[in-house]
Motif scaffolding. Structure first.
Motif, short mmCIF file in Angstrom:
data_model
loop_
_atom_site.label_atom_id
_atom_site.label_comp_id
_atom_site.label_asym_id
_atom_site.label_seq_id
_atom_site.Cartn_x
_atom_site.Cartn_y
_atom_site.Cartn_z
N MET A 96 0.86 -1.19 0.00
CA MET A 96 0.00 0.00 0.00
C MET A 96 0.88 1.23 0.00
SD MET A 96 -2.91 1.11 2.77
CE MET A 96 -3.95 -0.27 2.38
N THR A 97 0.75 2.09 -0.96
CA THR A 97 1.57 3.29 -1.06
C THR A 97 0.94 4.42 -0.29
OG1 THR A 97 0.43 4.12 -3.01
CG2 THR A 97 2.24 2.57 -3.39
N GLY A 98 1.72 5.53 -0.13
CA GLY A 98 1.20 6.68 0.60
C GLY A 98 -0.07 7.20 -0.03
N SER A 99 -0.13 7.21 -1.38
CA SER A 99 -1.33 7.74 -2.03
C SER A 99 -2.51 6.81 -1.90
CB SER A 99 -1.03 8.00 -3.52
OG SER A 99 -0.65 6.77 -4.15
N ASP A 100 -2.24 5.52 -1.58
CA ASP A 100 -3.33 4.56 -1.43
C ASP A 100 -3.92 4.55 -0.02
OD1 ASP A 100 -3.06 3.67 -4.03
OD2 ASP A 100 -1.54 2.20 -3.49
N LEU A 101 -3.23 5.18 0.94
CA LEU A 101 -3.68 5.11 2.32
C LEU A 101 -5.02 5.79 2.48
CD1 LEU A 101 -0.36 5.88 4.18
CD2 LEU A 101 -1.59 3.71 4.15
N PRO A 102 -5.92 5.21 3.26
CA PRO A 102 -7.21 5.85 3.48
C PRO A 102 -7.04 7.18 4.18
CG PRO A 102 -7.19 3.56 4.25
CD PRO A 102 -5.78 3.94 3.96
N PRO A 103 -7.68 8.25 3.72
CA PRO A 103 -7.59 9.54 4.39
C PRO A 103 -8.47 9.57 5.62
CG PRO A 103 -9.04 9.69 2.50
CD PRO A 103 -8.50 8.29 2.50
N PRO A 104 -8.33 10.65 6.44
CA PRO A 104 -9.19 10.75 7.62
C PRO A 104 -10.66 10.77 7.26
CG PRO A 104 -7.35 12.30 7.74
CD PRO A 104 -7.34 11.70 6.36
N VAL A 105 -11.49 10.56 8.29
CA VAL A 105 -12.93 10.41 8.07
C VAL A 105 -13.53 11.57 7.30
CG1 VAL A 105 -13.44 11.36 10.35
CG2 VAL A 105 -15.14 10.01 9.19
N GLU A 106 -13.09 12.80 7.60
CA GLU A 106 -13.72 13.94 6.96
C GLU A 106 -13.50 13.93 5.46
OE1 GLU A 106 -13.08 15.00 11.23
OE2 GLU A 106 -11.95 13.98 9.67
N ALA A 120 -11.65 8.86 15.68
CA ALA A 120 -10.42 9.63 15.64
C ALA A 120 -9.56 9.29 16.85
CB ALA A 120 -10.71 11.13 15.61
N ALA A 121 -8.26 9.22 16.65
CA ALA A 121 -7.35 8.79 17.71
C ALA A 121 -6.32 9.86 18.02
CB ALA A 121 -6.64 7.49 17.32
N GLY A 128 -4.08 20.01 6.17
CA GLY A 128 -3.10 20.19 7.23
C GLY A 128 -2.97 18.94 8.07
N ASP A 129 -2.30 19.06 9.19
CA ASP A 129 -2.14 17.93 10.09
C ASP A 129 -3.50 17.52 10.67
OD1 ASP A 129 0.55 17.96 9.66
OD2 ASP A 129 1.07 18.89 11.58
N ALA A 130 -3.74 16.22 10.69
CA ALA A 130 -4.97 15.68 11.26
C ALA A 130 -4.63 14.50 12.15
CB ALA A 130 -5.93 15.25 10.15
N LEU A 131 -5.53 14.16 13.03
CA LEU A 131 -5.40 12.94 13.81
C LEU A 131 -5.73 11.75 12.91
CD1 LEU A 131 -7.24 14.01 17.08
CD2 LEU A 131 -4.77 13.99 16.67
N PRO A 132 -5.10 10.60 13.13
CA PRO A 132 -5.53 9.40 12.40
C PRO A 132 -7.01 9.16 12.63
CG PRO A 132 -3.47 8.99 13.57
CD PRO A 132 -3.99 10.32 14.06
N ALA A 133 -7.76 8.96 11.56
CA ALA A 133 -9.21 8.87 11.69
C ALA A 133 -9.81 8.18 10.48
CB ALA A 133 -9.82 10.27 11.83
N GLY A 134 -11.02 7.70 10.65
CA GLY A 134 -11.74 7.07 9.56
C GLY A 134 -13.17 6.81 9.96
N ARG A 164 -8.75 0.88 15.54
CA ARG A 164 -7.44 0.25 15.37
C ARG A 164 -7.17 -0.06 13.90
NH1 ARG A 164 -5.04 -1.64 20.13
NH2 ARG A 164 -6.34 -1.34 21.99
N ALA A 165 -8.20 -0.42 13.17
CA ALA A 165 -8.01 -0.71 11.75
C ALA A 165 -7.60 0.53 10.98
CB ALA A 165 -9.31 -1.30 11.16
N TRP A 166 -8.24 1.67 11.26
CA TRP A 166 -7.88 2.90 10.56
C TRP A 166 -6.49 3.38 10.94
CZ3 TRP A 166 -9.90 4.21 6.31
CH2 TRP A 166 -11.24 4.00 6.03
N VAL A 167 -6.14 3.28 12.21
CA VAL A 167 -4.80 3.70 12.63
C VAL A 167 -3.73 2.84 11.96
CG1 VAL A 167 -3.21 3.87 14.59
CG2 VAL A 167 -5.56 4.70 14.81
N THR A 168 -3.95 1.54 11.92
CA THR A 168 -2.98 0.66 11.26
C THR A 168 -2.87 0.98 9.79
OG1 THR A 168 -3.44 -1.11 12.86
CG2 THR A 168 -2.42 -1.74 10.76
#
Length: 346
Positions: free
Chosen positions: A1-11, A31-32, A52-58, A73-77
């Protein structure tokens, strides 16, 4: 999984759920606030994104996540590739306009915030995650060396102007809030009347007074903020802004940690398996945001029976050899959690 493939935060998932103005529905997010202490610096794990900077979230996905915590935990991982240890639920954040796109017909974002305590690890390559000092985000909260210049030179004058700009009844309310959050401002009394755990109250006061970047940003989307506060030119002194209301979630987490230091030894979740008492004090001071009297701190720690000597010494302190200690997990189990009643300042 590349950086561009990573799921973005929930918003960032909002656009796929928008059904038109007034028909946005509700999205439940997770959100964590992930905290570590490294070299005497309290650190927060953030994900760098377009906002900008966000907390890990989904988003919470009932079909995939059996529980809210499993979803978190799944989103943070997925976003950081770092495992979580200790996790606790913080608060549910559901204010209107948390995501500016709600004003364009997007869904209401209801986020369930969590606090996680870890030992810092470098996020693997290919992620957008990184660590920041939480005092880069809340510079007014670091009183280890005394009252921060930003409080004396910027916050105090701006809040006094904000109080003075109000009508009489509102002026009384503002005066009371300022004195409660930052103390009466008369030198010695300010230090005595500072409440470590009121991090959220201070941030919300600064937001209402228009002294943080998020307040300036949100006003452009129609989110209410009180007049008479700061201007764009003064905002950079007030720490790094975060996406959406994530600095508010983080303020809640810091306040929770500081409040719990007195009755639960959560600091040991952040310490290595063995440590010196000086290292432990440095970590506690970093979290509390103030200096502590060395001998009183050691006496309280040893009297509480939370640590035990290992019989080993270390030369890594830069001075004479120091004894290594370890946390007594049996005490935690027997007492149901005993904290560190913080002694007075140095």
């Amino acid at each position: 999984m590349t950086g561009s493939d990573l799921p973005p935060p929930v918003e960032h998932h909002v656009q796929s759920t928008v059904r038109g103005p007034g028909e946005g529905g509700v999205v439940v997010g997770l959100a964590a606030a992930i905290v570590a202490v490294t070299d005497g610096d309290p650190r927060i794990l953030v994900v760098h994104g377009d906002e900008g900077d966000a907390l890990p979230a989904g988003p919470f996905r009932p079909e995939a996540h059996r529980t809210l915590e499993i979803g978190l935990r799944a989103w943070v991982t997925a976003q950081t590739r770092l495992p979580l240890g200790y996790v606790e639920q913080l608060y549910t954040f559901a204010d209107r306009g948390r995501d500016p796109r709600e004003w364009q017909g997007g869904p209401r974002i209801v986020s369930i915030g969590y606090l996680a305590l870890v030992r810092e690890a470098v996020p693997p390559a290919g992620t957008e995650a990184g660590w920041r000092s939480w005092y880069d985000l809340f510079p007014w909260e670091d009183r280890r060396a005394g009252v921060p210049p930003v409080v004396r030179d910027f916050i105090r004058p701006k809040l006094e102007a904000w109080v003075a700009a109000a009508a009489s009844a509102e002026r009384i309310r503002r005066r009371a809030r300022v004195d409660l959050a930052f103390g009466p401002g008369d030198g010695a009394a300010e230090a005595v009347d500072w409440h470590d755990e009121m991090v959220l109250e201070r941030y919300e006061l600064l937001y209402e007074a228009g002294l943080v970047a998020e307040a300036v940003r949100d006003r452009s989307f129609g989110v209410a903020a009180a007049p008479g506060g700061g201007s764009d030119g003064g905002v950079p002194a007030m720490g790094r802004a975060m996406a959406f209301d994530h600095r508010r979630i983080l303020a809640t987490a810091i306040g929770r940690i500081r409040g719990k230091l007195a009755y639960r030894p959560l600091v040991f979740e952040l310490m290595p398996p063995v440590f010196t008492l000086t290292g432990l004090q440095t970590a506690v001071e970093a979290l509390a945001g103030r200096g502590l009297h060395k001998q009183n701190f050691r006496r309280l720690v040893l009297q509480a029976g939370l640590v035990e000597p290992t019989g080993r010494m270390t030369n890594e302190t830069g001075g004479r050899p120091a004894e290594l200690h370890a946390f007594r997990e049996d005490v935690m189990r027997e007492r149901g959690g005993a904290g560190l009643r913080l002694p007075g300042r140095r």
